[in-house]
Design a protein around this motif. Structure first.
Motif: not given
Lengths: 64, 235
Positions: A9-13, A46-47, A59-61, B99-100
């Protein structure tokens, strides 16, 4: 999600690694199932929550 | 309403499988599973990502064939259905659901052996961005289907509540080129559109399906097909 999923897993941003903080787990034969907790980006902070065993990497948005 | 919102509603997710894949819809389910399995085989120990996995129809099938699979979807309601299903079937060890956003995938470059999406591109508002992201995380293969612009689907497509985007062959080719993908195989099917099969009982459906398949094997049939399957390699 299984704890071993952290390997990919990686941060999507920013695609940087994430840190896992689990609040509810379940032991399986060879792996730990994470039922609830949080993933935090080691770079941007980012959490991403884990609920009912499913990590939410939206992502938060895009969260409602 | 767009697909993104449509499939997030719990009542839509709850009845998704029974509404889509009972009656004549069973034949669609079989054909799609065959298309996925043929394109991705051999799947054993292969690292596969499914985009817009929904309730996990293909995710579960691939896991039971030995794949190491991740299913990603935007809808938490659909994923919960999927997670329950695979836990009941005992294949949950080889599956991860998450989810993504398909345009911002939570994986490093080139991680998977294959990345695929079924019934996704007709709901995609920015297909180029999605395909580029699928290509980024795949080492070798990208597979997907589209609904065709010049086909019987245009008869009812505009009526669908979730909105549905149709593609021509040249649009797909241009999308592939922009995502650094090379087309290796394509097939075309369903002169009679999905909406038709879903309305009729299974026993009648197979008669129509036989005629559909026979005609689909001709040149004209290929032109009229409402669904296309695209298999590409990462450059």
């Amino acid at each position: 999600m299984k704890e071993s999923l952290m390997d990919i897993l990686a941060c999507p941003l920013d695609k940087e690694p994430l840190d896992l903080s689990a609040t509810d787990t379940e032991s399986n034969d060879d792996d730990t199932e994470v039922l609830a907790g949080e993933l935090t980006c080691t770079e941007c902070g980012t959490v991403y929550p884990i609920e009912d065993g499913i990590p939410n990497l939206l992502p938060p948005d895009m969260r409602e | 309403m767009k697909g993104q919102e449509w499939y997030q509603a719990k009542e839509i997710a709850d009845e998704y499988d029974s509404k889509r894949f009972s009656r004549g819809g069973q034949l669609i389910d079989q054909r799609e599973k065959q298309a996925v399995l043929e394109a991705l085989s051999p799947v054993e120990d292969k690292k596969i990502l499914e985009i817009a996995c929904g309730t996990g129809r293909f995710t579960a099938m691939l896991a039971s064939n030995g794949a190491d699979i991740v299913g990603l979807d935007i809808s938490s309601a659909m994923l919960q259905q999927g997670r329950q299903k695979v836990r009941q079937n005992g294949v949950s060890n080889d599956i991860e659901f998450m989810r993504g956003d398909a345009a911002r995938l939570p994986f490093p470059d080139d991680h998977f052996d294959a990345v695929f999406a079924m019934r996704f591109f007709h709901l995609a508002e920015t297909p180029a961005a999605f395909l580029a992201e699928m290509s980024r995380v795949s080492r070798t293969q990208v597979f997907f289907d589209t609904f065709n612009r010049y086909s019987t689907r245009t008869i009812y497509n505009w009526l669908l509540p979730m909105g549905s985007r149709l593609y021509s062959e040249s649009e797909v080719e241009s999308l592939l080129g922009r995502a650094n993908l090379t087309l290796t195989d394509e097939s075309h099917d369903f002169i009679l559109p999905y909406g038709f099969y879903r309305q009729i009982p299974g026993e009648i459906a197979s008669t129509f399906r036989d005629a559909d398949t026979t005609m689909g094997e001709t040149k004209v049939g290929n032109l009229l097909a409402s669904v296309s399957y695209w298999n590409a390699t990462v450059e």
